[in-house]
Write an enzyme that holds these catalytic residues in place. Structure first.
Site, PDB file in Angstrom:
ATOM      1  N   LYS A  24       0.872  -1.184   0.000  1.00  0.00           N
ATOM      2  CA  LYS A  24       0.000   0.000   0.000  1.00  0.00           C
ATOM      3  C   LYS A  24       0.904   1.227   0.000  1.00  0.00           C
ATOM      4  O   LYS A  24       1.403   1.637   1.036  1.00  0.00           O
ATOM      5  CB  LYS A  24      -0.874  -0.016   1.255  1.00  0.00           C
ATOM      6  CG  LYS A  24      -2.215   0.704   1.149  1.00  0.00           C
ATOM      7  CD  LYS A  24      -2.151   2.175   0.828  1.00  0.00           C
ATOM      8  CE  LYS A  24      -1.876   3.086   2.004  1.00  0.00           C
ATOM      9  NZ  LYS A  24      -1.678   4.490   1.598  1.00  0.00           N
ATOM     10  N   GLU A  67       9.137   1.207  11.084  1.00  0.00           N
ATOM     11  CA  GLU A  67      10.224   2.174  10.862  1.00  0.00           C
ATOM     12  C   GLU A  67       9.591   3.552  10.917  1.00  0.00           C
ATOM     13  O   GLU A  67       8.863   3.934  10.000  1.00  0.00           O
ATOM     14  CB  GLU A  67      10.877   1.949   9.490  1.00  0.00           C
ATOM     15  CG  GLU A  67      11.591   0.635   9.339  1.00  0.00           C
ATOM     16  CD  GLU A  67      12.851   0.544  10.174  1.00  0.00           C
ATOM     17  OE1 GLU A  67      13.293   1.579  10.721  1.00  0.00           O
ATOM     18  OE2 GLU A  67      13.382  -0.559  10.317  1.00  0.00           O
ATOM     19  N   CYS A 114      13.893  10.525   7.054  1.00  0.00           N
ATOM     20  CA  CYS A 114      13.653  10.115   8.444  1.00  0.00           C
ATOM     21  C   CYS A 114      14.884  10.164   9.335  1.00  0.00           C
ATOM     22  O   CYS A 114      14.800  10.521  10.502  1.00  0.00           O
ATOM     23  CB  CYS A 114      13.066   8.706   8.461  1.00  0.00           C
ATOM     24  SG  CYS A 114      14.127   7.491   7.656  1.00  0.00           S
ATOM     25  N   GLU A 174       9.542  16.243  15.005  1.00  0.00           N
ATOM     26  CA  GLU A 174      10.073  16.017  13.666  1.00  0.00           C
ATOM     27  C   GLU A 174       9.451  17.059  12.737  1.00  0.00           C
ATOM     28  O   GLU A 174       8.234  17.173  12.667  1.00  0.00           O
ATOM     29  CB  GLU A 174       9.676  14.601  13.220  1.00  0.00           C
ATOM     30  CG  GLU A 174      10.227  14.221  11.882  1.00  0.00           C
ATOM     31  CD  GLU A 174       9.850  12.784  11.501  1.00  0.00           C
ATOM     32  OE1 GLU A 174       8.664  12.428  11.606  1.00  0.00           O
ATOM     33  OE2 GLU A 174      10.756  12.035  11.115  1.00  0.00           O
TER      34      GLU A 174
HETATM   35  P1  NAP Z   1       2.273   8.437   7.524  1.00  0.00           P
HETATM   36  O1  NAP Z   1       1.302   9.522   7.447  1.00  0.00           O
HETATM   37  O2  NAP Z   1       2.432   7.687   8.784  1.00  0.00           O
HETATM   38  O3  NAP Z   1       1.880   7.433   6.351  1.00  0.00           O
HETATM   39  C1  NAP Z   1       2.648   6.308   6.022  1.00  0.00           C
HETATM   40  C2  NAP Z   1       1.783   5.305   5.314  1.00  0.00           C
HETATM   41  O4  NAP Z   1       0.778   4.834   6.215  1.00  0.00           O
HETATM   42  C3  NAP Z   1       1.034   5.877   4.123  1.00  0.00           C
HETATM   43  O5  NAP Z   1       0.948   4.893   3.118  1.00  0.00           O
HETATM   44  C4  NAP Z   1      -0.319   6.182   4.721  1.00  0.00           C
HETATM   45  O6  NAP Z   1      -1.337   6.246   3.764  1.00  0.00           O
HETATM   46  C5  NAP Z   1      -0.489   4.994   5.638  1.00  0.00           C
HETATM   47  N1  NAP Z   1      -1.493   5.168   6.690  1.00  0.00           N
HETATM   48  C6  NAP Z   1      -2.023   6.306   7.199  1.00  0.00           C
HETATM   49  N2  NAP Z   1      -2.932   6.027   8.156  1.00  0.00           N
HETATM   50  C7  NAP Z   1      -2.982   4.679   8.266  1.00  0.00           C
HETATM   51  C8  NAP Z   1      -3.718   3.784   9.076  1.00  0.00           C
HETATM   52  N3  NAP Z   1      -4.600   4.212   9.982  1.00  0.00           N
HETATM   53  N4  NAP Z   1      -3.504   2.467   8.935  1.00  0.00           N
HETATM   54  C9  NAP Z   1      -2.608   1.998   8.048  1.00  0.00           C
HETATM   55  N5  NAP Z   1      -1.879   2.806   7.233  1.00  0.00           N
HETATM   56  C10 NAP Z   1      -2.073   4.127   7.342  1.00  0.00           C
HETATM   57  O7  NAP Z   1       3.724   8.922   7.138  1.00  0.00           O
HETATM   58  P2  NAP Z   1       4.122   9.850   5.928  1.00  0.00           P
HETATM   59  O8  NAP Z   1       3.652  11.217   6.239  1.00  0.00           O
HETATM   60  O9  NAP Z   1       3.713   9.210   4.651  1.00  0.00           O
HETATM   61  O10 NAP Z   1       5.704   9.758   5.970  1.00  0.00           O
HETATM   62  C11 NAP Z   1       6.476  10.565   6.780  1.00  0.00           C
HETATM   63  C12 NAP Z   1       6.879   9.821   8.030  1.00  0.00           C
HETATM   64  O11 NAP Z   1       7.550   8.614   7.704  1.00  0.00           O
HETATM   65  C13 NAP Z   1       7.859  10.601   8.877  1.00  0.00           C
HETATM   66  O12 NAP Z   1       7.497  10.528  10.230  1.00  0.00           O
HETATM   67  C14 NAP Z   1       9.179   9.884   8.659  1.00  0.00           C
HETATM   68  O13 NAP Z   1      10.094  10.023   9.688  1.00  0.00           O
HETATM   69  C15 NAP Z   1       8.723   8.495   8.488  1.00  0.00           C
HETATM   70  N6  NAP Z   1       9.735   7.701   7.788  1.00  0.00           N
HETATM   71  C16 NAP Z   1      10.467   6.781   8.494  1.00  0.00           C
HETATM   72  C17 NAP Z   1      11.444   6.040   7.847  1.00  0.00           C
HETATM   73  C18 NAP Z   1      12.235   5.003   8.585  1.00  0.00           C
HETATM   74  O14 NAP Z   1      12.791   4.140   7.944  1.00  0.00           O
HETATM   75  N7  NAP Z   1      12.296   5.023   9.897  1.00  0.00           N
HETATM   76  C19 NAP Z   1      11.691   6.240   6.499  1.00  0.00           C
HETATM   77  C20 NAP Z   1      10.944   7.195   5.817  1.00  0.00           C
HETATM   78  C21 NAP Z   1       9.960   7.922   6.476  1.00  0.00           C
HETATM   79  P3  NAP Z   1      -1.657   7.611   2.946  1.00  0.00           P
HETATM   80  O15 NAP Z   1      -0.477   8.488   2.998  1.00  0.00           O
HETATM   81  O16 NAP Z   1      -1.914   7.126   1.597  1.00  0.00           O
HETATM   82  O17 NAP Z   1      -2.847   8.205   3.595  1.00  0.00           O
END
Ligand code: NAP
Ligand code: MG
Length: 497
Positions: free
Chosen positions: A192, A267, A301, A398
């Site tokens: 997804k 992650e 991240c 963050e």
């Molecule tokens: P996010 O809002 O948490 O979304 C990540 C994924 O989860 C997206 O595909 C999102 O879908 C989905 N999602 C949202 N709500 C969900 C739910 N209730 N159940 C299941 N899936 C759900 O994160 P983001 O804004 O895309 O990415 C930024 C974050 O990722 C930052 O906090 C960053 O630090 C973190 N990150 C961490 C790493 C690591 O390896 N540690 C690497 C890269 C990024 P939709 O977006 O399609 O709604």
């Protein structure tokens, strides 16, 4: 075809086509017929659409993944066969690397040169490395006296159906990092991707079919997180969730997984400290710190975003960082010579702006930038804030924008004090240290609670070392052998002769 015409061909072809879901080896519309508009972050205009997968589509994808896992060519395939399919996928990505980089650059907004070199380059290298693990995971046989009338052994088996949920900041690399170890271990996958930048994952699905992965082994359901993502979390047929994204969503996935006791790898976010000691090579440190803040416009991240500088070198270091960042050119991902792209969305731009405004109001000094760029799209100027204190939100949260927070520490501070500053966060993804003092290096590396410690810039081993967070930066590790084992279950077998 010139580079320009291939960009036009992608804009008017692949990106604008209206992309569908990959379920059971077929590209299909969402059952609802609904779609999601995907925006170009450099202009704010609509790029194209993807299918809006719902709970029923997720159900179909999980069923297809279960069928492919339980029987058929994938279930019967020896490990070497999976390795050769993964290698074929790596070859196809390499053959299509320019196209993938263009798609990724337009969709996510990041400079194409860094996408080509880092995201796509790392994806290819790591995929080949992961393919090599496919037939190198062994079980154990405990020693027993020869006279024992029996034996026991421990085997590893694939965990089953894996839901891979990825963020928008490095969509292609994240998708590869999630699906490759799962497939190497014999699992099947429902991916997804993030709705904000889904196109490169769809291209990955096309290439996986071309590589010859059997139907149902890799399924892709685009859609909203709270709908399609949540349906994966709720589905009892999913054995494991491998998630990269925010700590907030990670927490809800962990709670939601409890119902059917899914295995979970998370992650999550970070607020990684950088420590610069008085004896560090200040020029190199300034370049390294500035380049990391510019990378993906700070939407990375593990980026070092909380700088703690020894008071003796604080001013010279900040000057060096500001000088380096001043030389960075803002531009759309495909613009010649651009170093810093837009943020992914208006919401992200508003959040970064609010955090910086608040810090300024609370007494931080803006040494560089500090505002949105005066142009179309979602651009924020590379920003350096000094005199940042723990009372400010920007110190703890963050930002996910090109914003560095700087705090000085006393010239004669001891290592315990410095480590305590680094550890003053709920996160624990990464930490960066700049010093020539070998003993201080290793003592700090031991004292700081973070999953990755990078000293003097580190070496390029991304994907080959275990990666993941302490504390609220996650659960489990990706990469290397530990990352493979996370897609297996242990089974103990004992028998009497
Ligand atoms: P996010 O809002 O948490 O979304 C990540 C994924 O989860 C997206 O595909 C999102 O879908 C989905 N999602 C949202 N709500 C969900 C739910 N209730 N159940 C299941 N899936 C759900 O994160 P983001 O804004 O895309 O990415 C930024 C974050 O990722 C930052 O906090 C960053 O630090 C973190 N990150 C961490 C790493 C690591 O390896 N540690 C690497 C890269 C990024 P939709 O977006 O399609 O709604
Ligand atoms: Mg986009």
């Amino acid at each position: 075809m010139t580079a320009n015409t291939s960009v036009q061909a992608l804009r008017h072809g692949f990106l604008s086509r209206g992309q569908r879901l990959l379920i059971g080896g077929e590209w299909v519309e969402a059952l609802s017929g609904e779609t999601i508009e995907v925006l170009d972050p450099a202009t704010g205009g609509v790029l194209g659409t993807v299918a809006q997968g719902g709970a029923e589509d997720v159900g179909r994808a999980v069923d297809a993944a279960r069928a492919a896992f339980a029987s058929g060519p994938w279930a019967d395939m020896p490990a070497a066969g999976r390795a050769s399919l993964l290698n074929r996928l790596a070859d196809l990505i390499e053959a299509n690397a320019d196209e993938i980089a263009i798609i990724e650059s337009i969709d996510g907004g990041n400079p194409i040169n860094s996408i080509r070199r880092l995201d796509v380059g790392l994806a290819i290298g790591n995929l080949r490395s992961i393919a090599g693990w496919s037939d190198k995971i062994w079980g154990d046989v405990p020693m027993v006296p020869a006279s024992t009338p029996g034996m026991a052994y421990v085997v590893r088996e694939p965990i089953g159906v894996v839901a891979a949920i990825t963020p928008w900041n490095a969509p292609f690399l994240m998708a590869v990092h999630k699906i490759a170890p799962a497939l190497a271990m014999g699992c099947t996958v429902v991916l997804k991707p993030a709705e904000l930048a889904p196109f490169s994952a769809i291209r990955l699905g096309e290439l996986a079919l071309e590589a010859g992965f059997p139907a149902g082994v890799l399924n892709i359901v685009t859609g909203f997180g709270h709908v399609a993502g949540q349906a994966l979390v709720d589905h009892p047929g999913v054995d494991k969730i491998s998630f990269t994204g925010s700590t907030r969503v990670g927490r809800s996935i962990l709670a939601g997984s409890a119902a059917s006791m899914k295995r979970v790898t998370l992650e999550l976010g970070g607020k990684s400290p950088i420590i610069v000691m008085a004896d560090a090579n200040i020029d190199l440190a300034a370049i390294g710190i500035a380049d990391e803040i510019a990378l993906k416009s700070g939407q990375y991240c593990a980026a070092g975003t909380r700088l703690f500088a020894n008071a003796a070198i604080h001013d010279a270091l900040v000057e060096g960082i500001v000088k380096r960042l001043r030389g960075k050119r803002l531009g759309a991902g495909l613009d010649d010579g651009c170093d810093v792209g837009p943020l992914i969305s208006k919401a992200q731009l508003d959040r970064v702006t609010a955090l910086v405004d608040e810090a300024r109001g609370d007494g931080a000094t803006v040494a560089l930038g500090g505002c949105a760029a005066q142009r179309d799209g979602f651009f924020f100027e590379p920003t350096v804030l000094t005199d940042v204190t723990p009372a400010m939100r920007v110190y703890h949260e963050e930002v996910f924008g090109p914003v560095l927070s700087v705090t000085r520490f006393d010239a004669d501070a001891d290592l315990a004090t410095i480590a305590a500053l680094a550890n003053d966060t709920d996160y624990g993804l990464a930490a960066k240290i700049w010093t020539k003092d070998l003993a201080a290096t290793h003592q700090l590396a031991r004292m700081i609670r973070a999953g990755s410690i990078t000293i003097n810039g580190g070496i390029h081993t991304a994907g080959r070392l275990p990666f993941g967070g302490f504390k609220q930066s996650g659960l489990g590790r990706e990469g290397a052998r530990d990352g493979m084992l996370a897609f297996t279950e242990l089974k103990s077998v004992s028998l009497a002769f």
